[in-house]
Design a protein around this motif. Structure first.
Motif, mmCIF file in Angstrom:
data_model
loop_
_atom_site.group_PDB
_atom_site.id
_atom_site.type_symbol
_atom_site.label_atom_id
_atom_site.label_comp_id
_atom_site.label_asym_id
_atom_site.label_seq_id
_atom_site.Cartn_x
_atom_site.Cartn_y
_atom_site.Cartn_z
ATOM 1 N N VAL A 148 52.378 8.202 6.726
ATOM 2 C CA VAL A 148 53.348 9.250 6.358
ATOM 3 C C VAL A 148 53.431 9.326 4.817
ATOM 4 O O VAL A 148 54.503 9.186 4.216
ATOM 5 C CB VAL A 148 54.727 8.998 6.992
ATOM 6 C CG1 VAL A 148 55.621 10.228 6.841
ATOM 7 C CG2 VAL A 148 54.599 8.636 8.469
ATOM 8 N N ILE A 149 52.279 9.545 4.205
ATOM 9 C CA ILE A 149 52.148 9.618 2.733
ATOM 10 C C ILE A 149 52.858 8.424 2.082
ATOM 11 O O ILE A 149 53.685 8.578 1.168
ATOM 12 C CB ILE A 149 52.654 10.959 2.170
ATOM 13 C CG1 ILE A 149 52.176 12.124 3.066
ATOM 14 C CG2 ILE A 149 52.164 11.178 0.731
ATOM 15 C CD1 ILE A 149 52.708 13.492 2.645
ATOM 16 N N PHE A 150 52.577 7.231 2.592
ATOM 17 C CA PHE A 150 53.050 5.937 2.060
ATOM 18 C C PHE A 150 54.519 5.652 2.366
ATOM 19 O O PHE A 150 55.048 4.616 1.928
ATOM 20 C CB PHE A 150 52.839 5.811 0.536
ATOM 21 C CG PHE A 150 51.435 6.063 0.062
ATOM 22 C CD1 PHE A 150 50.341 5.909 0.919
ATOM 23 C CD2 PHE A 150 51.187 6.434 -1.255
ATOM 24 C CE1 PHE A 150 49.041 6.120 0.470
ATOM 25 C CE2 PHE A 150 49.893 6.655 -1.708
ATOM 26 C CZ PHE A 150 48.827 6.502 -0.849
ATOM 27 N N LYS A 151 55.219 6.538 3.111
ATOM 28 C CA LYS A 151 56.641 6.289 3.372
ATOM 29 C C LYS A 151 56.871 5.319 4.525
ATOM 30 O O LYS A 151 57.944 4.732 4.648
ATOM 31 C CB LYS A 151 57.329 7.617 3.734
ATOM 32 C CG LYS A 151 57.493 8.557 2.566
ATOM 33 C CD LYS A 151 58.252 9.803 3.012
ATOM 34 C CE LYS A 151 58.419 10.751 1.840
ATOM 35 N NZ LYS A 151 59.338 11.843 2.176
ATOM 36 N N SER A 152 55.900 5.206 5.420
ATOM 37 C CA SER A 152 56.106 4.367 6.600
ATOM 38 C C SER A 152 56.201 2.895 6.205
ATOM 39 O O SER A 152 55.518 2.445 5.279
ATOM 40 C CB SER A 152 54.934 4.556 7.570
ATOM 41 O OG SER A 152 55.001 3.595 8.597
ATOM 42 N N PRO A 153 57.045 2.127 6.915
ATOM 43 C CA PRO A 153 57.107 0.681 6.646
ATOM 44 C C PRO A 153 55.811 -0.037 6.992
ATOM 45 O O PRO A 153 55.629 -1.193 6.620
ATOM 46 C CB PRO A 153 58.246 0.205 7.542
ATOM 47 C CG PRO A 153 58.356 1.220 8.615
ATOM 48 C CD PRO A 153 57.960 2.526 7.990
ATOM 49 N N THR A 154 54.909 0.652 7.698
ATOM 50 C CA THR A 154 53.602 0.042 8.002
ATOM 51 C C THR A 154 52.668 0.097 6.811
ATOM 52 O O THR A 154 51.640 -0.573 6.791
ATOM 53 C CB THR A 154 52.897 0.797 9.148
ATOM 54 O OG1 THR A 154 52.676 2.152 8.733
ATOM 55 C CG2 THR A 154 53.735 0.791 10.415
#
Lengths: 308, 308
Positions: A148-154
């Motif tokens: 998610v364009i680096f937003k995901s906690p993964t």
């Protein structure tokens, strides 16, 4: 004998772009490989393929007697139906270790990163094979989608560094803008049949003997669901009954507000409420900060079923 | 929270040396790690540890609530009994994919090579961490053991290149001579209690719901078994009954003649004879060219049980 490289059922961009990129790499190192897919290509994935001049891999559902390289999962529920009659020669994945087993040694490139294509880049580096710009482009987009364009906690440092390296190879200056363009395509949900939306990114899990299906729709603004939410809620009840599932959940994820509205159809809603420590009202609940099915949704529920 | 790095039950040299080498690497890259073991150290492994100045990892059987890094298998039968209560954070292995599952993402370095320590060397290279000479020594010996000094059909070019690189780091000029010295230690079976010999390198497998135990003793000359073979044959019958196993097999492997005498105790000897296409007489059969349990013994039997 050529191997087939294939992602999971209801393929996402990681499955399709990963299959293409791994097949290319394998052919470069002298192992004949053909990318395939287990289902329709999503609008987001089609956007990526068009952008970089690819056609979708061939649709192929049966693999009995073939050699198969699995991308983006190790779950039998997500694999070809006849996977037990195939020889799994390799796996690239970034999820929990599932119930896939083999009868012969294989290679597994599994890492706790945000996207399988980040691992595919490590494979190119390991074999010292140059990534053609178009392949770098689709791999980069898969990572932007999964993280998610680096937003995901993964998302990990490895994913970010990988996107930066791939953007340079692909000649993309503003990769975040391309990522937003991709998510705008993903957000165009109106006019699509309800079932198609529910199934667009849907995964079945075996949770201690219970079949649990979890879908996810990631959009830029949840208001796109205002007029169709009731239809989606009604459809996951049907889907639960049709598939003899214990539960079906649909995550409506707002990537800007960074949270998910979870719609729930379940034989036992309490197990789900307890897993996330929330109160469910009208078969739905807002989960603040929840962007990742794999990291934030599946593990608590897996543990919930284990302890039930 | 420190992770424990542990190989399989009845640890072999690959499990012990791999646990030591991975724990050292993890500590170098800032992840606290403690090597442990699930059983006694074999004479061969003790020889390796003594040769390079190591003490054996701590014996630790229970891992509930701990983080665990698994070496040299993905089989629940070979893992700590309470592995389901632990968090598996990683796996290094070179066998078929077994039935171990996790509830969270992890790293798996699995390759179809001759020894886990060949993969450990790849990990050092990936992280760009120097291997201290003593660690190079034990890793090299583990590979020489698992590949039967390159004679096993499991041995790959990667294993040979890895041994050559490790020998240089360890300052060992004639690694084949060291390998033979190691196998001589392994061949000293007389005077050891029968059950200890049967269990020295013994692995249980779940073959389509049937528990099958397969032991292996690799020696330089099968004549060392002349006086004790009858005792070994009697003991595997006992072991089968005690463990409610479907079958127990013991491979007496002659590494110079390059073949194995298989002693068999089974509820259904036909399934075993058919799996290898041989005629069993007096509960034993000579399998010419068979050196590898994992590549030549387990897969045909696994398929045999699947099709039975």
């Amino acid at each position: 004998m050529a191997m087939y490289v294939v992602g999971h059922k209801i393929p996402d961009s990681d499955s399709i772009c990963g299959a293409l990129a791994i097949a290319y790499l394998k052919n470069q190192i002298g192992e004949e490989a053909i990318p395939t897919r287990l289902g329709d290509v999503s609008p987001e994935t089609q956007f990526i393929l068009d952008k970089f001049g690819f056609t979708a891999p061939e649709l192929k559902m049966s693999y009995a007697g073939e050699e198969v390289y699995i991308v983006d999962h190790t779950e039998k529920t997500q694999a070809p139906d006849d996977i037990d009659e195939a020889t799994v020669v390799g796996v690239v994945d970034h999820h929990k270790l599932g119930d896939l087993t083999t009868s012969t040694p294989l290679e597994c490139w599994i890492r706790p990163v945000g996207c399988s294509n980040t691992i595919v880049k490590m494979m190119y580096d390991f074999y010292n094979v140059d990534i053609p710009p178009a392949y770098a482009g689709i791999m980069m987009c898969a990572i932007l989608s999964d993280t998610v364009i680096f937003k995901s906690p993964t998302c990990t440092t490895a994913d970010i560094k990988c996107v930066e390296a791939l953007a340079e190879i692909a000649g993309i200056e503003d990769y975040k803008a391309l990522g937003m363009e991709m998510f705008k395509v993903k957000s165009a949900v109106q006019g699509t049949p309800t079932r198609d939306l529910v199934m667009r990114d849907f995964k079945d899990f075996d949770m201690h003997g219970n079949l649990v299906g979890i879908g996810q729709l990631e959009v830029i603004d949840l208001s796109v669901f205002d007029e169709i939410k009731a239809d989606l809620a009604a459809d996951i009840i049907k889907l639960k009954e049709e598939g003899k599932r214990h539960s079906v959940m649909l995550l409506l994820t707002d990537i800007m507000k960074e949270g998910s509205l979870m719609l729930i159809a379940s034989d036992n809603e309490t197990i789900i409420a307890d897993a996330y420590g929330v109160t469910v009202e009208n078969n739905e609940v807002w989960l603040d900060g929840v962007l990742s099915r794999k990291k934030q949704v599946v593990p608590p529920l897996q543990d919930g079923f284990a302890n039930a």
